[in-house]
Design a protein around this motif. Structure first.
Motif, short mmCIF file in Angstrom:
data_model
loop_
_atom_site.label_atom_id
_atom_site.label_comp_id
_atom_site.label_asym_id
_atom_site.label_seq_id
_atom_site.Cartn_x
_atom_site.Cartn_y
_atom_site.Cartn_z
N GLY A 4 8.92 14.89 1.66
CA GLY A 4 9.46 13.85 2.54
C GLY A 4 10.41 12.94 1.80
N PHE A 5 10.84 11.89 2.50
CA PHE A 5 11.86 10.98 1.99
C PHE A 5 11.24 9.81 1.23
N TYR A 6 11.76 9.57 0.02
CA TYR A 6 11.36 8.44 -0.80
C TYR A 6 12.54 7.48 -0.88
N ALA A 7 12.40 6.31 -0.25
CA ALA A 7 13.47 5.31 -0.28
C ALA A 7 13.49 4.62 -1.64
N VAL A 8 14.65 4.14 -2.03
CA VAL A 8 14.82 3.53 -3.35
C VAL A 8 14.55 2.04 -3.29
N VAL A 9 13.71 1.56 -4.21
CA VAL A 9 13.43 0.12 -4.32
C VAL A 9 14.44 -0.48 -5.28
N GLY A 10 15.20 -1.47 -4.83
CA GLY A 10 16.19 -2.12 -5.67
C GLY A 10 15.84 -3.55 -6.01
N ILE A 15 14.04 -10.60 1.64
CA ILE A 15 14.81 -11.65 2.31
C ILE A 15 13.92 -12.88 2.43
N ARG A 16 14.48 -14.05 2.28
CA ARG A 16 13.71 -15.30 2.35
C ARG A 16 13.66 -15.82 3.79
N LEU A 17 12.44 -15.92 4.31
CA LEU A 17 12.22 -16.48 5.64
C LEU A 17 11.09 -17.50 5.53
N ASN A 18 11.34 -18.71 5.99
CA ASN A 18 10.31 -19.77 5.91
C ASN A 18 9.75 -19.91 4.49
N LYS A 19 10.66 -19.89 3.51
CA LYS A 19 10.31 -20.07 2.10
C LYS A 19 9.41 -18.96 1.55
N ARG A 20 9.39 -17.82 2.25
CA ARG A 20 8.61 -16.68 1.77
C ARG A 20 9.52 -15.49 1.58
N ARG A 21 9.27 -14.74 0.50
CA ARG A 21 10.02 -13.51 0.28
C ARG A 21 9.43 -12.39 1.12
N ILE A 22 10.22 -11.89 2.05
CA ILE A 22 9.79 -10.80 2.92
C ILE A 22 10.44 -9.51 2.41
N PRO A 23 9.65 -8.57 1.90
CA PRO A 23 10.24 -7.31 1.44
C PRO A 23 10.72 -6.48 2.62
N ILE A 24 11.69 -5.61 2.37
CA ILE A 24 12.30 -4.88 3.48
C ILE A 24 11.29 -3.98 4.19
N TRP A 25 10.24 -3.52 3.47
CA TRP A 25 9.29 -2.62 4.15
C TRP A 25 8.50 -3.33 5.25
N GLU A 26 8.49 -4.66 5.25
CA GLU A 26 7.86 -5.38 6.35
C GLU A 26 8.78 -5.47 7.57
N LEU A 27 10.01 -5.00 7.42
CA LEU A 27 10.98 -5.03 8.51
C LEU A 27 11.26 -3.64 9.07
N LEU A 28 10.44 -2.67 8.68
CA LEU A 28 10.70 -1.29 9.10
C LEU A 28 9.88 -0.90 10.32
N ASP A 29 10.48 -0.11 11.19
CA ASP A 29 9.77 0.43 12.35
C ASP A 29 8.76 1.49 11.91
N GLU A 30 9.13 2.27 10.92
CA GLU A 30 8.24 3.25 10.33
C GLU A 30 8.55 3.31 8.84
N HIS A 31 7.59 3.79 8.07
CA HIS A 31 7.78 3.81 6.63
C HIS A 31 8.22 5.18 6.15
N PRO A 32 8.98 5.23 5.05
CA PRO A 32 9.27 6.52 4.45
C PRO A 32 8.00 7.11 3.85
N THR A 33 8.09 8.34 3.39
CA THR A 33 6.93 8.98 2.76
C THR A 33 6.47 8.18 1.55
N GLY A 34 7.42 7.65 0.80
CA GLY A 34 7.13 6.86 -0.39
C GLY A 34 8.37 6.15 -0.87
N TRP A 35 8.32 5.69 -2.11
CA TRP A 35 9.41 4.90 -2.66
C TRP A 35 9.72 5.36 -4.08
N LEU A 36 10.97 5.20 -4.48
CA LEU A 36 11.39 5.51 -5.85
C LEU A 36 11.92 4.24 -6.49
N ARG A 37 11.47 3.98 -7.71
CA ARG A 37 12.00 2.86 -8.47
C ARG A 37 12.52 3.35 -9.80
#
Length: 311
Positions: A4-10, A15-37
């Motif tokens: 499956g697809f492993y998205a790259v973590v950069g 993104i900062r919302l209400n003084k909190r760092r929101i990682p992009i994976w919290e903004l996804l409709d579905e998740h990739p199989t995994g992640w590559l760093r």
């Protein structure tokens, strides 16, 4: 490892919302199989409890004849040290290597082979619960197949296929990938293959049929560098240029999770301006659209029968 697809973590995947760092994976409709760093990056947040591939970062030092990251020489010992700090059991860890470019090709080949030998010894003794992987490089198909066979012989059961991210010919790249995989699967069908840097929907369709994992970050480059807003249309990604905040966007309104959440904070990924919020939002949106396109491509494959590669 899972296919499956492993998205790259950069570095900028939050993104900062209400003084909190929101990682992009919290903004996804579905998740990739995994992640590559990559070890060349320094992300401030990481996905929790998800499959990971830890990469040596060869693309980042591709123009250096002596691989270095932040002034430190990249060796098997260097990578093992960092993987021991960062990875968890079950994660894949990639041996250090060099792309076969520039004037020192033979030197790079020698480096790749020596580091692959040393790396698997260190991985087996120091990180026995991680999955060691080494990448196949070659200037010809014959060299790639030979390299894959040699890596298998010294103990690798996860093999990466690299050096094709800049290739423009889809068919020739896919033939090289499929032929390399087939050469090893004739010996052992349990070897896992991963393709570095190719993640377009049509590659996703082929890789799904081949049963391999793959990664890519073109959605991020489209967001930050090209400033394109991607939209999935029946498994095809359509590019719309982002508009300046003082002009009208030509991209259609989107209702993906990223766009819906960010709209509540007056952040519209269809635009760009002085704030990086729009660009990060566009990155999350683009990844949503890429995952949608992948799903469409693989569901179409299932409906139409087996994918046939014409060699």
């Amino acid at each position: 490892m899972k296919p499956g697809f492993y998205a790259v973590v950069g570095n900028s995947d939050y993104i900062r919302l209400n003084k909190r760092r929101i990682p992009i994976w919290e903004l996804l409709d579905e998740h990739p199989t995994g992640w590559l760093r990559s070890l060349t990056s320094r992300p401030t947040v990481m996905p929790d409890r998800q499959p990971m591939i830890w990469d040596c970062g060869a693309f980042g030092y591709r123009n250096l004849d002596i691989p270095q990251i932040r002034g430190r020489f990249v060796t098997a010992h260097f990578c093992i040290y960092h993987y021991a700090r960062l990875s968890k059991p079950g994660d894949a860890i990639v041996a250090p290597d060099c792309l076969l470019i520039g004037s020192q090709i033979d030197q790079r080949r020698k480096f790749n082979w020596e580091q692959a030998i040393q790396f698997i010894k260190l991985a087996v003794s120091q990180l026995p619960e991680q999955v060691p992987m080494a990448a196949v490089h070659g200037l010809t198909l014959a060299e790639r197949i030979q390299r894959a066979s040699e890596l298998y012989e010294i103990g690798y059961r996860a093999i990466g296929i690299g050096g094709l991210a800049a290739a423009r010919d889809f068919n020739s790249s896919l033939i090289a990938i499929a032929a390399t995989i087939e050469a090893i699967r004739q010996i052992d069908t349990n070897v896992h293959f991963h393709v570095f840097g190719l993640c377009s929907p049509r590659y996703a369709k082929a890789f799904h049929q081949l049963g391999v994992s793959f990664d890519g970050s073109t959605y991020a480059k489209e967001a930050f560098i090209a400033r394109n807003f991607l939209m999935n249309q029946a498994g095809r990604l359509v590019r719309y240029p982002a508009a300046r905040t003082d002009t009208k966007a030509i991209a259609p309104r989107c209702c993906c999770r990223a766009c819906n959440i960010l709209r509540q904070y007056q952040i519209d990924p269809r635009y760009y301006g002085k704030s990086r919020q729009h660009d990060v939002g566009r990155l999350a949106h683009n990844l949503n659209q890429l995952l949608l396109a992948h799903s469409h491509a693989t569901s179409t494959l299932a409906a139409s029968g087996l994918f046939q590669l014409q060699c």
